[in-house]
Design a protein around this motif. Structure first.
Motif, mmCIF file in Angstrom:
data_model
loop_
_atom_site.group_PDB
_atom_site.id
_atom_site.type_symbol
_atom_site.label_atom_id
_atom_site.label_comp_id
_atom_site.label_asym_id
_atom_site.label_seq_id
_atom_site.Cartn_x
_atom_site.Cartn_y
_atom_site.Cartn_z
ATOM 1 N N PHE A 1 -16.683 -41.347 -39.915
ATOM 2 C CA PHE A 1 -18.125 -41.201 -40.044
ATOM 3 C C PHE A 1 -18.749 -41.490 -38.689
ATOM 4 O O PHE A 1 -18.424 -42.475 -38.056
ATOM 5 C CB PHE A 1 -18.656 -42.173 -41.105
ATOM 6 N N ASN A 2 -19.662 -40.601 -38.247
ATOM 7 C CA ASN A 2 -20.203 -40.747 -36.910
ATOM 8 C C ASN A 2 -21.699 -40.454 -36.903
ATOM 9 O O ASN A 2 -22.118 -39.301 -36.948
ATOM 10 C CB ASN A 2 -19.467 -39.817 -35.945
ATOM 11 N N HIS A 3 -22.501 -41.489 -36.831
ATOM 12 C CA HIS A 3 -23.954 -41.354 -36.814
ATOM 13 C C HIS A 3 -24.462 -40.832 -35.475
ATOM 14 O O HIS A 3 -25.397 -40.023 -35.412
ATOM 15 C CB HIS A 3 -24.589 -42.717 -37.120
ATOM 16 N N GLU A 4 -23.846 -41.262 -34.387
ATOM 17 C CA GLU A 4 -24.321 -40.907 -33.045
ATOM 18 C C GLU A 4 -24.231 -39.413 -32.756
ATOM 19 O O GLU A 4 -24.989 -38.883 -31.963
ATOM 20 C CB GLU A 4 -23.530 -41.669 -31.969
ATOM 21 N N GLN B 1 -17.023 -31.662 -33.970
ATOM 22 C CA GLN B 1 -15.827 -32.338 -33.465
ATOM 23 C C GLN B 1 -14.939 -32.537 -34.687
ATOM 24 O O GLN B 1 -15.323 -33.235 -35.621
ATOM 25 C CB GLN B 1 -16.191 -33.688 -32.830
ATOM 26 N N GLU B 2 -13.777 -31.912 -34.710
ATOM 27 C CA GLU B 2 -12.910 -31.939 -35.890
ATOM 28 C C GLU B 2 -12.639 -33.369 -36.348
ATOM 29 O O GLU B 2 -12.316 -34.243 -35.557
ATOM 30 C CB GLU B 2 -11.585 -31.230 -35.596
ATOM 31 N N GLY B 3 -12.837 -33.596 -37.651
ATOM 32 C CA GLY B 3 -12.560 -34.901 -38.239
ATOM 33 C C GLY B 3 -13.711 -35.882 -38.170
ATOM 34 O O GLY B 3 -13.557 -37.032 -38.567
ATOM 35 N N GLU B 4 -14.889 -35.458 -37.686
ATOM 36 C CA GLU B 4 -16.063 -36.326 -37.619
ATOM 37 C C GLU B 4 -17.193 -35.742 -38.451
ATOM 38 O O GLU B 4 -17.258 -34.531 -38.655
ATOM 39 C CB GLU B 4 -16.577 -36.449 -36.182
ATOM 40 N N GLY B 5 -18.089 -36.610 -38.884
ATOM 41 C CA GLY B 5 -19.259 -36.135 -39.610
ATOM 42 C C GLY B 5 -19.890 -37.206 -40.457
ATOM 43 O O GLY B 5 -19.835 -38.382 -40.119
ATOM 44 N N HIS B 6 -20.435 -36.786 -41.596
ATOM 45 C CA HIS B 6 -21.143 -37.695 -42.476
ATOM 46 C C HIS B 6 -21.201 -37.111 -43.884
ATOM 47 O O HIS B 6 -20.628 -36.054 -44.142
ATOM 48 C CB HIS B 6 -22.543 -37.993 -41.940
ATOM 49 N N ILE B 7 -21.884 -37.804 -44.772
ATOM 50 C CA ILE B 7 -22.022 -37.370 -46.167
ATOM 51 C C ILE B 7 -23.471 -36.993 -46.429
ATOM 52 O O ILE B 7 -24.389 -37.683 -45.997
ATOM 53 C CB ILE B 7 -21.603 -38.502 -47.130
ATOM 54 N N ARG B 8 -23.650 -35.914 -47.153
ATOM 55 C CA ARG B 8 -24.970 -35.555 -47.664
ATOM 56 C C ARG B 8 -24.926 -35.822 -49.162
ATOM 57 O O ARG B 8 -24.013 -35.390 -49.850
ATOM 58 C CB ARG B 8 -25.316 -34.111 -47.352
ATOM 59 N N LEU B 9 -25.913 -36.550 -49.650
ATOM 60 C CA LEU B 9 -25.974 -36.951 -51.051
ATOM 61 C C LEU B 9 -27.065 -36.164 -51.761
ATOM 62 O O LEU B 9 -28.201 -36.100 -51.281
ATOM 63 C CB LEU B 9 -26.260 -38.453 -51.150
ATOM 64 N N TYR B 10 -26.698 -35.586 -52.904
ATOM 65 C CA TYR B 10 -27.636 -34.821 -53.718
ATOM 66 C C TYR B 10 -27.689 -35.426 -55.113
ATOM 67 O O TYR B 10 -26.659 -35.804 -55.669
ATOM 68 C CB TYR B 10 -27.196 -33.358 -53.833
ATOM 69 N N ILE B 11 -28.889 -35.518 -55.654
ATOM 70 C CA ILE B 11 -29.065 -35.912 -57.044
ATOM 71 C C ILE B 11 -29.870 -34.815 -57.707
ATOM 72 O O ILE B 11 -30.952 -34.463 -57.234
ATOM 73 C CB ILE B 11 -29.779 -37.273 -57.174
ATOM 74 N N ASN B 12 -29.310 -34.255 -58.781
ATOM 75 C CA ASN B 12 -29.940 -33.133 -59.502
ATOM 76 C C ASN B 12 -30.323 -32.016 -58.535
ATOM 77 O O ASN B 12 -31.421 -31.484 -58.571
ATOM 78 C CB ASN B 12 -31.150 -33.608 -60.303
ATOM 79 N N TYR C 1 -23.741 -42.401 -43.378
ATOM 80 C CA TYR C 1 -22.738 -42.500 -42.324
ATOM 81 C C TYR C 1 -21.730 -43.595 -42.640
ATOM 82 O O TYR C 1 -21.031 -44.081 -41.764
ATOM 83 C CB TYR C 1 -23.423 -42.755 -40.981
ATOM 84 N N GLU C 2 -21.660 -43.988 -43.888
ATOM 85 C CA GLU C 2 -20.705 -44.969 -44.384
ATOM 86 C C GLU C 2 -20.053 -44.381 -45.637
ATOM 87 O O GLU C 2 -20.697 -43.631 -46.377
ATOM 88 C CB GLU C 2 -21.395 -46.289 -44.728
ATOM 89 N N LYS D 1 -19.845 -31.665 -41.284
ATOM 90 C CA LYS D 1 -19.489 -31.829 -39.877
ATOM 91 C C LYS D 1 -20.701 -32.331 -39.093
ATOM 92 O O LYS D 1 -21.823 -32.328 -39.606
ATOM 93 C CB LYS D 1 -19.033 -30.481 -39.305
ATOM 94 N N ASN D 2 -20.488 -32.715 -37.865
ATOM 95 C CA ASN D 2 -21.591 -33.157 -37.010
ATOM 96 C C ASN D 2 -22.693 -32.110 -36.937
ATOM 97 O O ASN D 2 -23.876 -32.442 -36.889
ATOM 98 C CB ASN D 2 -21.107 -33.453 -35.589
#
Length: 148
Positions: free
Chosen positions: A80-83, A90-101, A109-110, A131-132
């Motif tokens: 996970f990479n916030h910066e 960059q392969e293997g880096e990124g974050h999560i997007r959370l959706y509800i309904n 980023y955790e 991805k980033n």
């Protein structure tokens, strides 16, 4: 092996003291129950999984406790990479997007987080690993929870 309930109890104590609160996306309309949603990202769950080789996979664990939803995402071969959010891929880096309904409510980023004080009802939760550059890794998981 440490049980998820034990991890959850320890993490909740740590988080209540040290973690910031992420407010829900401001794209919600005034009549949406999710507009005041609080998402608390966890800094460390105390669990480390090391895998050598293989393809990237997403496993999601979740647990409802009263009006709170604990979610923990295990993504192998990923950091996970916030910066670098919004930067070139960059392969293997990124974050999560959370959706509800089907509404985007947070960018995390955790790998673990708590959604606090959900009102009564049924919610479809979708976790998408991106991805980033905000394109999808084609890794996502959805589940439905009911809050009484």
């Amino acid at each position: 092996m440490v049980k998820p309930a034990t991890i959850l109890a320890n993490v909740l104590i740590f988080i209540s003291i040290f973690s910031p609160i992420v407010s829900a996306n401001s794209d919600f309309t005034e009549n949406n129950d999710l507009q005041d949603l609080h998402i608390v990202p966890f800094q460390n769950t105390g669990v480390v999984q090391i895998q050598v080789g293989g393809k990237r996979e997403l496993d999601v664990y979740h647990e409802v406790r009263q009006n709170d939803l604990f979610v923990e995402c295990f993504v192998n071969h990923f950091s996970f990479n916030h910066e670098k959010a919004g930067a070139l891929h960059q392969e293997g880096e990124g974050h999560i997007r959370l959706y509800i309904n089907d509404e985007h409510v947070g960018t995390l980023y955790e790998p673990a987080f708590l959604i606090e004080d959900l009102s009564s009802g049924e919610y479809e939760i979708r976790v998408v690993v991106v991805k980033n550059d905000l394109t999808s890794y084609e890794l996502e998981e959805s589940f439905v929870v009911t809050i009484n």
